[in-house]
Design a protein around this motif. Structure first.
Motif, mmCIF file in Angstrom:
data_model
loop_
_atom_site.group_PDB
_atom_site.id
_atom_site.type_symbol
_atom_site.label_atom_id
_atom_site.label_comp_id
_atom_site.label_asym_id
_atom_site.label_seq_id
_atom_site.Cartn_x
_atom_site.Cartn_y
_atom_site.Cartn_z
ATOM 1 N N ASN A 16 0.803 -1.222 0.000
ATOM 2 C CA ASN A 16 0.000 0.000 0.000
ATOM 3 C C ASN A 16 0.836 1.273 0.000
ATOM 4 O O ASN A 16 0.398 2.304 -0.529
ATOM 5 C CB ASN A 16 -0.939 0.018 1.211
ATOM 6 C CG ASN A 16 -2.089 -0.962 1.048
ATOM 7 O OD1 ASN A 16 -2.099 -1.737 0.099
ATOM 8 N ND2 ASN A 16 -3.042 -0.930 1.960
ATOM 9 N N CYS A 17 2.000 1.237 0.619
ATOM 10 C CA CYS A 17 2.752 2.475 0.852
ATOM 11 C C CYS A 17 4.036 2.561 0.044
ATOM 12 O O CYS A 17 4.913 3.380 0.358
ATOM 13 C CB CYS A 17 3.071 2.620 2.341
ATOM 14 S SG CYS A 17 1.611 2.562 3.404
ATOM 15 N N THR A 18 4.175 1.752 -0.973
ATOM 16 C CA THR A 18 5.406 1.779 -1.769
ATOM 17 C C THR A 18 5.599 3.121 -2.454
ATOM 18 O O THR A 18 6.706 3.682 -2.466
ATOM 19 C CB THR A 18 5.371 0.650 -2.811
ATOM 20 O OG1 THR A 18 5.263 -0.607 -2.142
ATOM 21 C CG2 THR A 18 6.632 0.666 -3.655
ATOM 22 N N ALA A 19 4.541 3.660 -3.026
ATOM 23 C CA ALA A 19 4.659 4.926 -3.754
ATOM 24 C C ALA A 19 5.072 6.058 -2.824
ATOM 25 O O ALA A 19 5.971 6.859 -3.155
ATOM 26 C CB ALA A 19 3.319 5.255 -4.433
ATOM 27 N N GLN A 20 4.436 6.101 -1.651
ATOM 28 C CA GLN A 20 4.776 7.162 -0.696
ATOM 29 C C GLN A 20 6.218 7.029 -0.210
ATOM 30 O O GLN A 20 6.917 8.032 -0.011
ATOM 31 C CB GLN A 20 3.808 7.123 0.496
ATOM 32 C CG GLN A 20 2.391 7.550 0.160
ATOM 33 C CD GLN A 20 1.550 6.399 -0.394
ATOM 34 O OE1 GLN A 20 2.087 5.355 -0.754
ATOM 35 N NE2 GLN A 20 0.243 6.605 -0.462
ATOM 36 N N ALA A 21 6.653 5.802 0.005
ATOM 37 C CA ALA A 21 8.031 5.588 0.453
ATOM 38 C C ALA A 21 9.029 6.020 -0.609
ATOM 39 O O ALA A 21 10.054 6.642 -0.301
ATOM 40 C CB ALA A 21 8.238 4.114 0.810
ATOM 41 N N ASN A 22 8.722 5.692 -1.854
ATOM 42 C CA ASN A 22 9.618 6.089 -2.943
ATOM 43 C C ASN A 22 9.698 7.611 -3.071
ATOM 44 O O ASN A 22 10.774 8.177 -3.290
ATOM 45 C CB ASN A 22 9.151 5.468 -4.255
ATOM 46 C CG ASN A 22 9.428 3.971 -4.299
ATOM 47 O OD1 ASN A 22 10.338 3.491 -3.624
ATOM 48 N ND2 ASN A 22 8.660 3.238 -5.078
ATOM 49 N N GLU A 23 8.540 8.268 -2.942
ATOM 50 C CA GLU A 23 8.522 9.726 -3.050
ATOM 51 C C GLU A 23 9.333 10.368 -1.925
ATOM 52 O O GLU A 23 10.106 11.305 -2.148
ATOM 53 C CB GLU A 23 7.079 10.230 -3.025
ATOM 54 C CG GLU A 23 6.287 9.885 -4.281
ATOM 55 C CD GLU A 23 4.851 10.341 -4.181
ATOM 56 O OE1 GLU A 23 4.506 10.989 -3.166
ATOM 57 O OE2 GLU A 23 4.061 10.063 -5.108
ATOM 58 N N TYR A 24 9.146 9.875 -0.711
ATOM 59 C CA TYR A 24 9.887 10.434 0.420
ATOM 60 C C TYR A 24 11.386 10.189 0.277
ATOM 61 O O TYR A 24 12.210 11.082 0.496
ATOM 62 C CB TYR A 24 9.368 9.833 1.722
ATOM 63 C CG TYR A 24 10.087 10.328 2.941
ATOM 64 C CD1 TYR A 24 10.192 11.690 3.215
ATOM 65 C CD2 TYR A 24 10.670 9.439 3.848
ATOM 66 C CE1 TYR A 24 10.848 12.153 4.333
ATOM 67 C CE2 TYR A 24 11.334 9.897 4.967
ATOM 68 C CZ TYR A 24 11.420 11.261 5.206
ATOM 69 O OH TYR A 24 12.073 11.712 6.316
ATOM 70 N N GLY A 25 11.746 8.970 -0.108
ATOM 71 C CA GLY A 25 13.159 8.655 -0.278
ATOM 72 C C GLY A 25 13.802 9.487 -1.373
ATOM 73 O O GLY A 25 14.922 9.979 -1.221
ATOM 74 N N PHE A 44 6.802 13.098 3.923
ATOM 75 C CA PHE A 44 6.855 12.281 5.130
ATOM 76 C C PHE A 44 5.469 12.092 5.750
ATOM 77 O O PHE A 44 5.101 11.000 6.170
ATOM 78 C CB PHE A 44 7.789 12.922 6.160
ATOM 79 C CG PHE A 44 7.751 12.262 7.505
ATOM 80 C CD1 PHE A 44 8.367 11.033 7.699
ATOM 81 C CD2 PHE A 44 7.082 12.833 8.574
ATOM 82 C CE1 PHE A 44 8.330 10.406 8.936
ATOM 83 C CE2 PHE A 44 7.030 12.208 9.800
ATOM 84 C CZ PHE A 44 7.662 10.997 9.982
ATOM 85 N N LEU A 45 4.690 13.161 5.810
ATOM 86 C CA LEU A 45 3.347 13.055 6.370
ATOM 87 C C LEU A 45 2.473 12.132 5.534
ATOM 88 O O LEU A 45 1.640 11.390 6.083
ATOM 89 C CB LEU A 45 2.719 14.454 6.478
ATOM 90 C CG LEU A 45 3.367 15.398 7.513
ATOM 91 C CD1 LEU A 45 2.713 16.768 7.459
ATOM 92 C CD2 LEU A 45 3.276 14.813 8.914
ATOM 93 N N ALA A 46 2.661 12.164 4.227
ATOM 94 C CA ALA A 46 1.897 11.261 3.367
ATOM 95 C C ALA A 46 2.255 9.802 3.655
ATOM 96 O O ALA A 46 1.377 8.928 3.735
ATOM 97 C CB ALA A 46 2.158 11.596 1.893
ATOM 98 N N LEU A 47 3.543 9.533 3.836
ATOM 99 C CA LEU A 47 3.974 8.172 4.158
ATOM 100 C C LEU A 47 3.458 7.755 5.529
ATOM 101 O O LEU A 47 2.970 6.629 5.713
ATOM 102 C CB LEU A 47 5.503 8.105 4.136
ATOM 103 C CG LEU A 47 6.140 6.799 4.591
ATOM 104 C CD1 LEU A 47 5.681 5.638 3.723
ATOM 105 C CD2 LEU A 47 7.663 6.911 4.572
ATOM 106 N N LYS A 48 3.542 8.660 6.498
ATOM 107 C CA LYS A 48 3.069 8.355 7.846
ATOM 108 C C LYS A 48 1.574 8.053 7.855
ATOM 109 O O LYS A 48 1.111 7.089 8.480
ATOM 110 C CB LYS A 48 3.383 9.531 8.766
ATOM 111 C CG LYS A 48 2.876 9.365 10.198
ATOM 112 C CD LYS A 48 3.177 10.605 11.013
ATOM 113 C CE LYS A 48 2.580 10.477 12.410
ATOM 114 N NZ LYS A 48 2.811 11.702 13.219
ATOM 115 N N THR A 49 0.797 8.859 7.146
ATOM 116 C CA THR A 49 -0.653 8.648 7.086
ATOM 117 C C THR A 49 -0.994 7.312 6.448
ATOM 118 O O THR A 49 -1.867 6.579 6.929
ATOM 119 C CB THR A 49 -1.311 9.793 6.300
ATOM 120 O OG1 THR A 49 -0.999 11.034 6.933
ATOM 121 C CG2 THR A 49 -2.821 9.618 6.248
ATOM 122 N N CYS A 50 -0.294 6.985 5.376
ATOM 123 C CA CYS A 50 -0.536 5.701 4.704
ATOM 124 C C CYS A 50 -0.268 4.532 5.637
ATOM 125 O O CYS A 50 -1.067 3.590 5.728
ATOM 126 C CB CYS A 50 0.339 5.604 3.453
ATOM 127 S SG CYS A 50 0.215 4.012 2.602
#
Length: 831
Positions: A16-25, A44-50
């Motif tokens: 579920n959170c691969t996209a958010q992790a990639n964006e943050y990284g 970061f907030l987007a990844l945390k929320t996901c």
């Protein structure tokens, strides 16, 4: 009705959170090396929320499922994996950003990790080499060519070790092992023949299978009294004795069994023979200096897949490890994604539990009795201390750190060579910096062979990083007190942690638990003698216990169950670190109960009565666990991390008191907890700590409490204590009297009389000196005190006393001096 399979929280988070992790990284990596507050906050907030949303869906599963600890850990692992993905992006960006980075890909000394390998490695680059083999019986890494064998000693490990060369005849090589006395080299040429060379004389002979229907799977040398070498065949075991006269092998015994593959370690002296359609049925033998022990037949647990297929257990999925002197078998179940643990006893094999795994490829190491489970695909390692009551990991999963390798190594090579040569140097250094490479093979117990780059690494624990990763201070102290390879570092960490707890004013209950751990460990080290001297072990067969002779680590290469070399096959995973029987805190002391061991079963030399060790109990004939050989302990000097009361005073209490950083009453409460622990363990407290307690109480004017401590002997009597009471008693007459009484009780007559004189009680001092025959104090002190009192009668009494009881006193200068003084005093009175 078939049970519905639930998707794990870990998998759901990663999906579920691969996209958010990639964006943050990517955002963080793009801004390296510039770092600022709230950098990439939106991503970061987007990844945390996901992640939070995903966890909320599975909250019930995480808390109430049968494997709560494992599932909760899955979430932590997921968080770590996302962090590692970000770190991977950072490494790539940082490498491109600057060629002068101090660390390679974030793997410098500042990187976060609990396990590291130290640069430089042992380079084993031999032209024309035909792979690598590991002889765990002699701790040799072997690299053969067409007509030579190169071998490096790996214990003690040195990156500068030079190879030893032996010449052989040309031919195929399936496996290589040296005899335990290193006089003979055995080379398996095929599945039916083994060739032997005498290294001194050069004489050679060949042993062949008599039957064409059987083939050789491998072989190993042993210190068993009845045989010298064991050849493992598909039809069972052949035990041979080497006849030096005829230069041949003499068959001693044959054990007929159907064998598919086998696993063996020299440290444990244990061989497991796999058989059956799924290769999950095992027969075990331990061949030690005490003889041969045949273990009961047993089967390993394998989960059933959903399809109608039957998974087959491979040799790469079975590991024999020795932890705290105990022999375990670890089995990878790829369907259930767990690592099963089995403990070996003479008449039973008992499954101890399971550990979760998160990678399809797993390897195992053991460093200082800590179990390292490498999640190879995920490129992280998880640490377990199976002596502890919990099977939870010691710390979060993190990658192995490459320490000591600097980017400047490559820069220097580029500036000092031609362009083509510098390119080669750069590639070579880049290869050395690869972590969890595809050709990494893990050797017993703490080595890694990079077959592709021909390197050998040694694995180390970062005790400081491990200590800093947990807030459970008593558990951390217990962990550190069990460490032996870096005992001094463990001791210093324990002292620093204890001092920090006090400075941070942690609750007294927490500090009391920490004191219990440290004092109990010290008491145990006194009983075993490990505190006073290091344990220098000798690698001799006679030191192997008669119940179990363990000590052999599998040839991860040569003695691969299928005989293949490391170059073509992953490690079979034989890990072992041999220590003597474990104790509550020490791996080289007496054995105690552990969560992985049933309490009803006793060890070879110790018996447990009411939770305590009875070392005098006789060994039982049954239910004895197989323990590792003392002879296979680390060859370095082992010391104890135990902390004495004197060290506690000098390194913890005294510095804190000098800095005046905490309230005296708080420090006194902590010291009293230390006294309580010492009293329970019958450990003698250093007098300086009692003196410090008196000073703190006097400083707070708590004289009533101090009097109670002295009367009830909470503070033990000593000369130092008595003198401090006299010093502190200047403000309290009662405390000074307690000091004088303590001197008298300790029969310190000289000091007592001297203090009476100094206080002006010289007549009482004379009576006490006469009664107890104290003759060590100069008469002039008494005479001076009497003269100071300006009482001629007292001076006359003192002169008469010494004239009557000290022969020749009338002829001394003191007599004439004070006799004249007395006459003058009398004349003045008369006048």
């Amino acid at each position: 009705m078939k049970e519905k399979k639930t998707i794990s929280p870990l998998r759901r988070i990663l999906v579920n959170c691969t996209a958010q992790a990639n964006e943050y990284g990517a955002c963080v990596a793009a801004k390296v090396p510039e770092v600022e507050r709230d950098m990439c906050l939106k991503e970061f907030l987007a990844l945390k929320t996901c992640m939070q949303n995903t966890i909320n869906v599975f909250y019930f599963l995480l808390i109430y499922s049968s494997g709560e600890r494992c599932n909760i850990w899955s979430f932590g692992f997921a968080v770590c994996m996302i962090r590692l993905k970000i770190q991977d992006n950072l490494r790539k960006m940082a490498w491109k950003a600057s060629s002068s980075q101090a660390s390679v890909g974030g793997l410098g000394s500042g990187a976060l990790s609990h396990v590291f390998i130290q640069y430089p490695p042992l380079h084993c680059n031999i032209p024309g080499a035909r792979g690598f083999y590991y002889d765990d019986g002699n701790k040799l890494l072997i690299s053969p060519t067409s007509d030579q064998i190169f071998s490096w000693k790996t214990a003690p490990f040195s990156p500068l070790a030079a190879p030893i060369t032996d010449s052989i005849t040309e031919g195929p090589i399936c496996s290589v092992r040296f005899s335990l006395d290193e006089k003979i080299i055995a080379v398996q040429r095929s599945n039916i023949s083994i060739q032997f060379w005498h290294r001194e004389t050069g004489e050679t002979f060949t042993h062949r299978c008599k039957s064409e229907s059987e083939s050789i799977l491998g072989f190993f040398w042993t210190d068993c009294p009845s045989c010298d070498i064991v050849i493992v065949k598909t039809s069972g075991l052949d035990l041979f004795a080497y006849d030096s006269g005829s230069k041949s092998l003499i068959l001693v015994e044959t054990k007929k069994l159907a064998v598919s593959w086998y696993v063996y370690t020299h440290e444990s002296r244990l061989i497991l023979l796999a058989s059956g359609m799924q290769c999950k049925t095992f027969h075990g033998f331990q061949l030690s200096s005490a003889g041969i022990i045949r273990l009961p037949k047993f089967e390993m647990v394998m989960a059933k897949p959903e399809a109608n297929s039957k998974p087959v257990l491979a040799s790469e999925d079975v590991y024999i490890v020795t932890v705290y002197g105990r022999i375990y078998c670890l089995q990878v179940d790829r369907v259930a994604m767990v690592l099963h643990s089995y403990r070996f006893y003479r008449d039973a094999i008992i499954q101890q539990g399971s550990l979760p795994i998160y990678s399809s490829k797993v390897a195992v190491s053991v460093v200082d009795n800590v179990l390292l489970v490498h999640q190879v695909d995920a490129k992280v390692v998880i640490l377990y201390d199976i002596f502890a009551d919990s099977r939870a990991p010691i710390s979060a999963p993190l990658p192995v750190l490459l320490r000591g390798f600097q980017r400047s190594d490559i820069s220097n090579s580029r500036s000092s060579t031609k362009e083509s040569e510098s390119s080669e140097a750069s590639d070579s250094n880049d290869n050395e910096a690869i972590i969890y490479g595809a050709d990494w093979t893990f050797l017993v117990p703490d080595l890694i062979c990079d077959v592709a780059n021909k390197l050998l690494w040694k694995i180390h624990l970062d005790l400081e990083a491990i200590s800093a990763s947990s807030s459970e201070v008593p558990s951390v102290l217990e962990f550190l007190q069990r460490r032996k390879l870096e005992a001094n570092k463990a001791k210093q960490l324990c002292l620093a942690i204890t001092q920090t707890m006090i400075l941070e004013r942690r609750p007294i209950t927490m500090i009391a638990k920490a004191m219990d751990v440290l004092v109990t460990s010290y008491s145990l080290s006194l009983k075993t003698g490990s505190y006073f001297k290091g344990i220098k072990t000798e690698r001799t067969p006679s030191s192997v216990p008669n119940v179990s002779g363990p000590g052999q680590a599998t040839d991860v290469f040569t003695s691969r169950t299928d005989g293949k070399s490391v170059q073509h096959e992953p490690a079979t995973g034989v890990n072992t670190v041999s220590f003597s029987r474990p104790s509550t805190y020490s791996s080289s002391e007496t054995e105690d109960n552990c969560s992985f061991e049933p309490s009803k079963i006793i060890s070879n030399d110790t018996q447990f009565v009411g939770g305590k060790v009875d070392a005098s109990a006789e060994s039982s004939t049954t239910d004895n666990p197989l323990n590792a050989s003392v002879s296979e302990q680390q060859e370095s000097q082992l010391t104890s991390p135990a902390i004495s009361p004197d060290e506690m005073y000098r390194s913890v209490f005294a510095p804190i008191e000098e800095e005046m950083t905490v309230e005296p009453s708080y420090l006194v409460a902590i010291i009293l907890e230390f006294f309580r622990c010492a009293n329970l363990e019958r450990v003698k407290v250093h007098p300086s700590l009692y003196v410090l307690t008196i000073q703190l109480l006097a400083r707070s004017e708590q004289y009533a409490e101090l009097s109670l401590f002295i009367i009830n002997k909470v503070i033990e009597p000593s000369k130092e204590v008595a003198l401090q009471l006299l010093e502190s008693g200047r403000q309290s007459l009662q405390i000074r009297k307690l000091g004088l009484n303590m001197l008298r009780q300790l029969s310190l007559n000289h000091d007592y009389v001297l203090l009476l004189v100094q206080d002006g009680y010289y007549l009482e001092a004379l009576r006490y000196a006469r009664k107890h025959k104290v003759t060590t104090i100069r008469p002039s002190l008494f005479l001076e005190a009497a003269f100071t009192s300006n009482d001629s009668q007292h001076l006359a009494a003192v002169l008469r006393f010494f004239s009557d009881f000290i022969p020749g006193f009338r002829s001394t200068s003191d007599f004439f001096t004070y006799y004249n003084v007395l006459n003058e005093m009398s004349s003045s009175v008369t006048a």
